[in-house]
Design an enzyme around this catalytic site. Structure first.
Site, PDB file in Angstrom:
ATOM      1  N   ASP A 144       0.847  -1.190   0.000  1.00 54.35           N
ATOM      2  CA  ASP A 144       0.000   0.000   0.000  1.00 54.35           C
ATOM      3  C   ASP A 144       0.880   1.236   0.000  1.00 54.35           C
ATOM      4  O   ASP A 144       1.763   1.370   0.847  1.00 54.35           O
ATOM      5  CB  ASP A 144      -0.899  -0.019   1.246  1.00 54.35           C
TER       6      ASP A 144
ATOM      7  N   HIS B  87      -3.588  14.014   0.893  1.00 52.81           N
ATOM      8  CA  HIS B  87      -3.792  13.087   2.013  1.00 52.81           C
ATOM      9  C   HIS B  87      -2.601  13.111   2.961  1.00 52.81           C
ATOM     10  O   HIS B  87      -2.759  13.238   4.180  1.00 52.81           O
ATOM     11  CB  HIS B  87      -4.034  11.668   1.506  1.00 52.81           C
TER      12      HIS B  87
ATOM     13  N   GLU C 106     -10.296   3.935   3.793  1.00 48.95           N
ATOM     14  CA  GLU C 106      -9.405   4.705   2.930  1.00 48.95           C
ATOM     15  C   GLU C 106      -9.802   4.374   1.498  1.00 48.95           C
ATOM     16  O   GLU C 106      -9.692   3.227   1.052  1.00 48.95           O
ATOM     17  CB  GLU C 106      -7.932   4.374   3.203  1.00 48.95           C
TER      18      GLU C 106
ATOM     19  N   GLU D  20      -9.237   4.056  -2.147  1.00 52.61           N
ATOM     20  CA  GLU D  20      -8.006   3.905  -2.922  1.00 52.61           C
ATOM     21  C   GLU D  20      -8.303   3.212  -4.258  1.00 52.61           C
ATOM     22  O   GLU D  20      -9.408   2.729  -4.504  1.00 52.61           O
ATOM     23  CB  GLU D  20      -6.985   3.051  -2.147  1.00 52.61           C
TER      24      GLU D  20
ATOM     25  N   ASP E 171      -9.035   0.389   2.014  1.00 54.26           N
ATOM     26  CA  ASP E 171      -8.057  -0.004   3.032  1.00 54.26           C
ATOM     27  C   ASP E 171      -8.629   0.355   4.401  1.00 54.26           C
ATOM     28  O   ASP E 171      -8.338   1.401   4.967  1.00 54.26           O
ATOM     29  CB  ASP E 171      -6.733   0.732   2.763  1.00 54.26           C
TER      30      ASP E 171
ATOM     31  N   ARG F 204      -7.867   3.538  13.425  1.00 50.13           N
ATOM     32  CA  ARG F 204      -6.944   4.645  13.717  1.00 50.13           C
ATOM     33  C   ARG F 204      -6.358   4.597  15.112  1.00 50.13           C
ATOM     34  O   ARG F 204      -5.211   5.027  15.315  1.00 50.13           O
ATOM     35  CB  ARG F 204      -7.681   5.984  13.530  1.00 50.13           C
TER      36      ARG F 204
ATOM     37  N   GLN G  46      -3.756   1.888  15.082  1.00 51.51           N
ATOM     38  CA  GLN G  46      -2.664   2.371  14.237  1.00 51.51           C
ATOM     39  C   GLN G  46      -1.817   3.420  14.957  1.00 51.51           C
ATOM     40  O   GLN G  46      -0.584   3.371  14.930  1.00 51.51           O
ATOM     41  CB  GLN G  46      -3.272   2.969  12.958  1.00 51.51           C
TER      42      GLN G  46
ATOM     43  N   LYS H 232      -4.309  -2.189  10.169  1.00 56.82           N
ATOM     44  CA  LYS H 232      -4.637  -2.260   8.747  1.00 56.82           C
ATOM     45  C   LYS H 232      -4.924  -3.686   8.275  1.00 56.82           C
ATOM     46  O   LYS H 232      -5.633  -3.884   7.292  1.00 56.82           O
ATOM     47  CB  LYS H 232      -3.440  -1.750   7.923  1.00 56.82           C
TER      48      LYS H 232
ATOM     49  N   THR I  10      -8.904  -5.774   3.844  1.00 56.69           N
ATOM     50  CA  THR I  10      -8.783  -4.826   2.738  1.00 56.69           C
ATOM     51  C   THR I  10      -9.748  -5.307   1.671  1.00 56.69           C
ATOM     52  O   THR I  10      -9.671  -6.465   1.249  1.00 56.69           O
ATOM     53  CB  THR I  10      -7.348  -4.810   2.171  1.00 56.69           C
TER      54      THR I  10
ATOM     55  N   GLU J 148      -9.734  12.365   7.825  1.00 55.84           N
ATOM     56  CA  GLU J 148      -9.606  13.719   7.286  1.00 55.84           C
ATOM     57  C   GLU J 148     -10.949  14.443   7.248  1.00 55.84           C
ATOM     58  O   GLU J 148     -11.029  15.636   7.529  1.00 55.84           O
ATOM     59  CB  GLU J 148      -9.026  13.656   5.868  1.00 55.84           C
TER      60      GLU J 148
END
Ligand code: CA
Length: 396
Positions: free
Chosen positions: A104, A111, A182, A184, A216, A220, A223, A236, A240, A345
């Site tokens: 990844d 970002h 996420e 992607e 993904d 948080r 992480q 993570k 996925t 975000e």
């Protein structure tokens, strides 16, 4: 091909100019390869021995000349209505290829800048390496799942809400409280490369078979506690999601557009962003849909690093690649607040609720990522969507 002869505009983005590949199964039959055409799945397993398989692996390993021949032949057979078809709602779609190694990246300037501002507000948002190489990490291929697979809220070590890194840390084990997405794009390797060799930026199309939508999923809180100093790990690796449909690179020919300017000019193996090297961005529009409501529209064309640069960097040390290797772009975020590709975000680290009070994912939430791009017939193609619903943690 014109719209009249089956362009995607009148077929929901699934016309003759698209024909993405997937693997499907009908009741009482073996899994096999199909292409999406309108609201149908066309059974192409009789066209090539490599298509009468439960995965795209053997097709992907054939290489670009065979991919082009196969695609042309299938388009003719679909147009002639010479193959069996099934309503897409009447089949089950499986993970389309055997996922090999999964990497990844972190290729969006917006970002990376946003995450830097959220996590390191007193420092320069971008770390010194960011404009010199496509930053990435090796993920977990075995937990890549096909769109529609439920996602169980992960448990892990995390600090209590409001805890800081000041004083002795007091981690707890429990379900993630900051579960995120996420948005992607994923790139699928068809033809691998030998240990000790490199894939140059100019050889991208000799190796990469196609593109999938990719989510993904990210915890948080897990992480944030675990990632220093070696990077993402259990926050993570629990899931996925990828789309059931793989869009061949050829179907994205009209989506190629200029890369944003790269400053400073990267090292020669990543090649300057002039057209002679074939480096390009992809004009793919993304929608993040939460429980039926569009909450963000990230634009893939703003990504700083091209997929060819990602693959060149991934192999610059001589790492080998194999059929089915998957590498993802990293979260797609544009410059505007409503183009951010993660809840981290969109809620600015959980401090600014969006979409009616939302910060992170709740049990029962469903997220769908949708993707469209210009097709080669003048309309737009619809890439495979990526859907997933959050189920409660299994371990309290
Ligand atoms: Ca990511």
């Amino acid at each position: 091909m014109s719209e009249a002869s089956g362009g995607s505009g009148d077929l929901g983005g699934f016309g003759l100019d698209h024909l993405p590949y997937g693997v499907f199964v009908t009741e009482g039959s073996a899994p096999r390869v199909g292409v999406r055409y309108g609201d149908t799945v066309v059974d192409v397993s009789s066209v090539r021995p490599q298509l009468d398989r439960p995965a795209l692996d053997d097709l992907m390993a054939l290489g670009p000349d065979s991919w082009a021949e196969t695609r042309t032949e299938i388009a003719g057979l679909v147009e002639a209505e010479a193959l069996p078809t099934y309503p897409v709602d009447a089949v089950s779609l499986l993970l389309p290829f055997t996922v090999g190694d999964y990497v990844d990246f972190y290729a969006s300037l917006d970002h990376a800048s946003n995450v830097g501002r959220i996590f390191r507000p007193d420092q320069e948002p971008l770390l010194p390496n960011w404009r010199h190489l496509p930053v990435g990490y090796h993920g977990r291929g075995g937990s890549v799942v096909v769109s529609g697979t439920p996602v169980t809220r992960p448990c892990g070590q995390r600090l209590a809400p409001g805890a800081t890194t000041q004083g002795p840390p007091a981690p707890e084990l429990g379900p993630s409280r900051r579960l995120d997405i996420e948005a992607e794009l994923g790139f699928v390797v068809g033809v691998g490369s030998e240990l000790g060799s490199r894939i140059g930026v100019e050889d991208f199309q000799q190796h990469v078979f196609g593109v999938v939508g990719l989510n993904d999923w990210s915890a948080r809180d897990i992480q944030a506690w675990e990632y220093v100093p070696l990077g993402p790990f259990l926050g993570k690796s629990f899931a996925t999601s990828v789309s059931a449909w793989v869009t061949p690179l050829a179907a994205l020919a009209a989506a190629r557009t200029d890369l944003p300017a790269q400053d400073p000019v990267p090292l020669p193996y990543l090649a300057p962003t002039d057209s002679t090297h074939g480096l390009h961005a992809l004009d793919i529009e993304v929608e993040v849909v939460l429980n039926g409501e569009v909450v963000s529209r990230p634009p893939y064309r703003t990504m700083y690093w091209s997929a060819a640069q990602m693959l060149a960097h991934l192999t610059v040390n001589g790492a080998s690649t194999r059929t089915g290797d998957l590498f993802a772009s990293g979260t797609i975020s544009g410059p505007e607040p409503d183009t951010r590709g993660s809840f981290l975000e969109l809620s600015w680290g959980g401090t600014q609720p969006f979409a009616g009070g939302r910060t992170f994912l709740e049990d029962g939430d469903e997220v769908v990522l949708r993707y469209t791009a210009p097709g080669t017939s003048g309309g737009r193609i619809t890439l495979g969507e990526v859907a997933g619903q959050i189920e409660p943690a299994r371990i309290p």
